[in-house]
Write a protein that holds these residues in place. Structure first.
Motif, PDB file in Angstrom:
ATOM      1  N   GLU A 195      28.559 -52.269 -22.248  1.00 51.72           N
ATOM      2  CA  GLU A 195      28.315 -53.705 -22.426  1.00 51.72           C
ATOM      3  C   GLU A 195      28.707 -54.134 -23.833  1.00 51.72           C
ATOM      4  OE1 GLU A 195      24.091 -54.816 -22.550  1.00 51.72           O
ATOM      5  OE2 GLU A 195      23.616 -52.679 -22.649  1.00 51.72           O
ATOM      6  N   TRP A 196      28.857 -55.444 -23.998  1.00 50.77           N
ATOM      7  CA  TRP A 196      29.230 -56.022 -25.285  1.00 50.77           C
ATOM      8  C   TRP A 196      28.107 -56.881 -25.843  1.00 50.77           C
ATOM      9  CZ3 TRP A 196      34.372 -58.303 -23.032  1.00 50.77           C
ATOM     10  CH2 TRP A 196      35.336 -57.287 -22.946  1.00 50.77           C
ATOM     11  N   LEU A 197      28.051 -56.979 -27.164  1.00 47.96           N
ATOM     12  CA  LEU A 197      27.202 -57.980 -27.795  1.00 47.96           C
ATOM     13  C   LEU A 197      27.932 -59.324 -27.755  1.00 47.96           C
ATOM     14  CD1 LEU A 197      25.711 -55.962 -30.794  1.00 47.96           C
ATOM     15  CD2 LEU A 197      24.718 -56.411 -28.537  1.00 47.96           C
ATOM     16  N   PRO A 198      27.214 -60.437 -27.843  1.00 49.74           N
ATOM     17  CA  PRO A 198      27.807 -61.761 -27.567  1.00 49.74           C
ATOM     18  C   PRO A 198      29.018 -62.139 -28.419  1.00 49.74           C
ATOM     19  CG  PRO A 198      25.436 -61.914 -27.474  1.00 49.74           C
ATOM     20  CD  PRO A 198      25.737 -60.526 -27.961  1.00 49.74           C
ATOM     21  N   GLY A 199      29.085 -61.688 -29.665  1.00 55.36           N
ATOM     22  CA  GLY A 199      30.189 -62.093 -30.521  1.00 55.36           C
ATOM     23  C   GLY A 199      31.393 -61.188 -30.482  1.00 55.36           C
ATOM     24  N   LYS A 200      31.434 -60.264 -29.551  1.00 48.49           N
ATOM     25  CA  LYS A 200      32.477 -59.240 -29.551  1.00 48.49           C
ATOM     26  C   LYS A 200      33.882 -59.832 -29.466  1.00 48.49           C
ATOM     27  CE  LYS A 200      34.897 -55.544 -27.721  1.00 48.49           C
ATOM     28  NZ  LYS A 200      36.229 -55.532 -27.101  1.00 48.49           N
ATOM     29  N   LEU A 201      34.165 -60.609 -28.448  1.00 48.17           N
ATOM     30  CA  LEU A 201      35.518 -61.136 -28.261  1.00 48.17           C
ATOM     31  C   LEU A 201      35.918 -62.067 -29.405  1.00 48.17           C
ATOM     32  CD1 LEU A 201      35.718 -61.934 -24.432  1.00 48.17           C
ATOM     33  CD2 LEU A 201      36.547 -59.912 -25.641  1.00 48.17           C
ATOM     34  N   GLU A 202      35.031 -62.961 -29.793  1.00 44.00           N
ATOM     35  CA  GLU A 202      35.359 -63.930 -30.836  1.00 44.00           C
ATOM     36  C   GLU A 202      35.651 -63.239 -32.160  1.00 44.00           C
ATOM     37  OE1 GLU A 202      33.543 -68.028 -32.817  1.00 44.00           O
ATOM     38  OE2 GLU A 202      32.273 -66.768 -31.544  1.00 44.00           O
ATOM     39  N   THR A 203      34.793 -62.310 -32.549  1.00 45.81           N
ATOM     40  CA  THR A 203      34.971 -61.601 -33.821  1.00 45.81           C
ATOM     41  C   THR A 203      36.233 -60.757 -33.821  1.00 45.81           C
ATOM     42  OG1 THR A 203      32.565 -61.498 -34.104  1.00 45.81           O
ATOM     43  CG2 THR A 203      33.880 -59.974 -35.415  1.00 45.81           C
ATOM     44  N   GLN A 204      36.455 -60.054 -32.748  1.00 43.29           N
ATOM     45  CA  GLN A 204      37.606 -59.152 -32.673  1.00 43.29           C
ATOM     46  C   GLN A 204      38.925 -59.923 -32.645  1.00 43.29           C
ATOM     47  OE1 GLN A 204      37.313 -56.446 -29.377  1.00 43.29           O
ATOM     48  NE2 GLN A 204      38.592 -54.915 -30.388  1.00 43.29           N
ATOM     49  N   LEU A 205      38.961 -60.995 -31.885  1.00 40.25           N
ATOM     50  CA  LEU A 205      40.182 -61.790 -31.804  1.00 40.25           C
ATOM     51  C   LEU A 205      40.523 -62.400 -33.165  1.00 40.25           C
ATOM     52  CD1 LEU A 205      42.115 -62.412 -29.455  1.00 40.25           C
ATOM     53  CD2 LEU A 205      40.911 -64.581 -29.158  1.00 40.25           C
ATOM     54  N   SER A 206      39.525 -62.887 -33.867  1.00 36.49           N
ATOM     55  CA  SER A 206      39.743 -63.456 -35.200  1.00 36.49           C
ATOM     56  C   SER A 206      40.243 -62.390 -36.168  1.00 36.49           C
ATOM     57  CB  SER A 206      38.445 -64.082 -35.733  1.00 36.49           C
ATOM     58  OG  SER A 206      38.064 -65.193 -34.958  1.00 36.49           O
ATOM     59  N   TYR A 207      39.694 -61.197 -36.070  1.00 40.31           N
ATOM     60  CA  TYR A 207      40.108 -60.101 -36.957  1.00 40.31           C
ATOM     61  C   TYR A 207      41.570 -59.730 -36.715  1.00 40.31           C
ATOM     62  CZ  TYR A 207      39.633 -55.809 -39.692  1.00 40.31           C
ATOM     63  OH  TYR A 207      39.775 -54.823 -40.650  1.00 40.31           O
ATOM     64  N   ARG A 229      34.358 -53.537 -38.386  1.00 38.83           N
ATOM     65  CA  ARG A 229      33.286 -52.632 -38.808  1.00 38.83           C
ATOM     66  C   ARG A 229      31.905 -53.222 -38.523  1.00 38.83           C
ATOM     67  NH1 ARG A 229      37.543 -51.465 -42.168  1.00 38.83           N
ATOM     68  NH2 ARG A 229      37.943 -49.244 -42.466  1.00 38.83           N
ATOM     69  N   GLU A 230      31.744 -53.595 -37.302  1.00 39.79           N
ATOM     70  CA  GLU A 230      30.482 -54.147 -36.816  1.00 39.79           C
ATOM     71  C   GLU A 230      30.273 -53.605 -35.411  1.00 39.79           C
ATOM     72  OE1 GLU A 230      28.445 -58.554 -35.982  1.00 39.79           O
ATOM     73  OE2 GLU A 230      30.374 -58.384 -37.005  1.00 39.79           O
ATOM     74  N   PRO A 231      29.110 -53.032 -35.113  1.00 37.61           N
ATOM     75  CA  PRO A 231      28.882 -52.450 -33.783  1.00 37.61           C
ATOM     76  C   PRO A 231      28.663 -53.529 -32.731  1.00 37.61           C
ATOM     77  CG  PRO A 231      26.903 -52.242 -35.116  1.00 37.61           C
ATOM     78  CD  PRO A 231      27.955 -52.826 -36.010  1.00 37.61           C
ATOM     79  N   LEU A 232      29.739 -53.892 -32.039  1.00 33.94           N
ATOM     80  CA  LEU A 232      29.691 -54.974 -31.055  1.00 33.94           C
ATOM     81  C   LEU A 232      29.798 -54.476 -29.623  1.00 33.94           C
ATOM     82  CD1 LEU A 232      31.987 -57.492 -32.966  1.00 33.94           C
ATOM     83  CD2 LEU A 232      29.492 -57.572 -32.756  1.00 33.94           C
ATOM     84  N   THR A 233      29.884 -53.151 -29.459  1.00 29.63           N
ATOM     85  CA  THR A 233      29.986 -52.539 -28.132  1.00 29.63           C
ATOM     86  C   THR A 233      28.848 -51.542 -27.962  1.00 29.63           C
ATOM     87  OG1 THR A 233      32.397 -52.735 -28.216  1.00 29.63           O
ATOM     88  CG2 THR A 233      31.476 -51.214 -26.583  1.00 29.63           C
ATOM     89  N   LEU A 234      28.192 -51.598 -26.821  1.00 27.40           N
ATOM     90  CA  LEU A 234      27.140 -50.635 -26.496  1.00 27.40           C
ATOM     91  C   LEU A 234      27.692 -49.668 -25.463  1.00 27.40           C
ATOM     92  CD1 LEU A 234      24.038 -53.002 -26.201  1.00 27.40           C
ATOM     93  CD2 LEU A 234      25.101 -52.034 -28.243  1.00 27.40           C
ATOM     94  N   LYS A 235      27.760 -48.407 -25.838  1.00 22.36           N
ATOM     95  CA  LYS A 235      28.358 -47.391 -24.981  1.00 22.36           C
ATOM     96  C   LYS A 235      27.253 -46.505 -24.405  1.00 22.36           C
ATOM     97  CE  LYS A 235      31.982 -43.843 -25.059  1.00 22.36           C
ATOM     98  NZ  LYS A 235      33.009 -43.185 -25.915  1.00 22.36           N
ATOM     99  N   HIS A 236      27.134 -46.529 -23.081  1.00 25.25           N
ATOM    100  CA  HIS A 236      26.076 -45.784 -22.400  1.00 25.25           C
ATOM    101  C   HIS A 236      26.632 -44.490 -21.807  1.00 25.25           C
ATOM    102  CE1 HIS A 236      23.158 -49.097 -22.652  1.00 25.25           C
ATOM    103  NE2 HIS A 236      24.211 -49.887 -22.496  1.00 25.25           N
ATOM    104  N   GLY A 237      25.960 -43.393 -22.061  1.00 20.48           N
ATOM    105  CA  GLY A 237      26.433 -42.104 -21.554  1.00 20.48           C
ATOM    106  C   GLY A 237      25.285 -41.181 -21.214  1.00 20.48           C
ATOM    107  N   GLY A 238      25.632 -39.898 -21.112  1.00 22.58           N
ATOM    108  CA  GLY A 238      24.619 -38.894 -20.808  1.00 22.58           C
ATOM    109  C   GLY A 238      24.275 -38.792 -19.342  1.00 22.58           C
ATOM    110  N   ARG A 239      25.210 -39.230 -18.459  1.00 25.83           N
ATOM    111  CA  ARG A 239      24.965 -39.161 -17.014  1.00 25.83           C
ATOM    112  C   ARG A 239      25.960 -38.213 -16.359  1.00 25.83           C
ATOM    113  NH1 ARG A 239      26.083 -44.225 -17.748  1.00 25.83           N
ATOM    114  NH2 ARG A 239      27.689 -44.110 -16.152  1.00 25.83           N
ATOM    115  N   PRO A 240      25.570 -37.586 -15.253  1.00 26.03           N
ATOM    116  CA  PRO A 240      26.462 -36.618 -14.602  1.00 26.03           C
ATOM    117  C   PRO A 240      27.658 -37.231 -13.896  1.00 26.03           C
ATOM    118  CG  PRO A 240      24.436 -36.896 -13.328  1.00 26.03           C
ATOM    119  CD  PRO A 240      24.231 -37.609 -14.631  1.00 26.03           C
ATOM    120  N   ASP A 241      27.679 -38.580 -13.696  1.00 21.95           N
ATOM    121  CA  ASP A 241      28.797 -39.191 -12.979  1.00 21.95           C
ATOM    122  C   ASP A 241      29.939 -39.579 -13.907  1.00 21.95           C
ATOM    123  OD1 ASP A 241      27.357 -41.260 -14.224  1.00 21.95           O
ATOM    124  OD2 ASP A 241      28.037 -42.728 -12.741  1.00 21.95           O
TER     125      ASP A 241
END
Length: 286
Positions: A93-105, A194-206
């Protein structure tokens, strides 16, 4: 670039449990000029019911027979309309400012490819990211040889960059991102928000990194591909060959522990052929 249509490519396969969370993070974006191409890669769970909850004309779903994540991403990018592409895995999942911040950068610094920092969750708990996974910025082809340093759900790139580095290799059931990012890093510097705007979920067998065997062999395939592309200069070629040797050694050690000496000898022979400049069929490394 700041006002570009962003095509979000979201492949999914039997992840109804997480898909809604990913889509809610897309709808929460502060940047509104996007389309989300969902590629249902032959799901047999409640994916269709989850998608029915989202009534937004910007969300477009295409269902296909199962082709794997590479085939699904390729399909989505082929169908999308955006000048910029953003990848999102269905369990992230993404935090709300992900696309806007990244595109501007990207616009400010002139990057064709860019990623964000990320926060890792394993088994639902936040964990610290190991130092060796720290993301670099700029030109880092040699560093990318050793390990995958670009995370799909963090990444955005222009269509022009895709034409150079794509598509994803559908013959690789895992490490397909490592394979494509090698090509990306060869041709482009990579930006980093350099801002954590993505939440990466793991640790599952699938997860592919867990359930697909022989990841080392797929990394070997990726390195052979880049070596046989004839696009490396002398220094890059030597760095790639050195990395290939290390990964072949690791793979052979695993084979010997499992009493698969014939396989170890086979891969060593293939490495020697590559080292000598001989062309080998990539299907021998699938």
């Amino acid at each position: 670039m700041k006002n570009s249509l962003v095509s979000i490519i979201l492949p999914t396969y039997n992840r109804a449990q997480y898909l809604g969370r990913a889509l809610e993070s897309v709808l929460a974006q502060t940047y509104a000029n996007w389309e989300c191409r969902i590629i249902d890669d032959g799901s047999t769970d409640d994916t269709e019911a989850v998608l029915a909850r989202f009534d937004d004309p910007r969300i477009l779903c295409l269902r296909q027979e199962n082709q794997g994540v590479s085939g699904a991403r390729n399909t989505g990018i082929a169908e999308c309309r955006g000048e910029v592409v953003a990848l999102l895995d269905s369990d992230d999942e993404w935090l709300p400012g992900k696309l806007e911040t990244q595109l501007s950068y990207m616009a400010e610094h002139g990057y064709e490819i860019c990623q964000t920092e990320e926060i890792w969750y394993r088994g639902g708990k936040r964990v610290n990211q190991p130092v060796r996974y720290a993301k670099p910025e700029g030109w880092f082809f040699e560093a990318a040889l050793e390990m995958c340093l670009i995370s799909p759900s963090c990444t955005m790139f222009t269509r022009a960059a895709w034409e150079v580095m794509g598509p994803f290799d559908t013959a690789m059931p895992s490490c397909e991102d490592y394979d494509m990012w090698l090509r990306a890093c060869l041709h482009f510097p990579v930006g980093l928000v350099r801002e954590p705007l993505t939440l990466k979920h793991g640790g599952r067998p699938d997860q592919l990194s867990v359930c697909v065997p022989c990841a080392d062999l797929h990394r070997i395939r990726a390195l052979v591909k880049i070596l046989q592309s004839r696009k490396l200069d002398e220094k890059q070629h030597q760095s790639a060959l050195d990395s290939l040797r290390r990964k072949v050694d690791i793979y052979m050690q695993g084979c010997e522990k499992r009493d698969k000496k014939d396989e170890a000898e086979r891969v060593w022979t293939l490495f020697c052929m590559v080292r000598e400049g001989k062309e080998i069929p990539l299907n021998t490394l699938s």
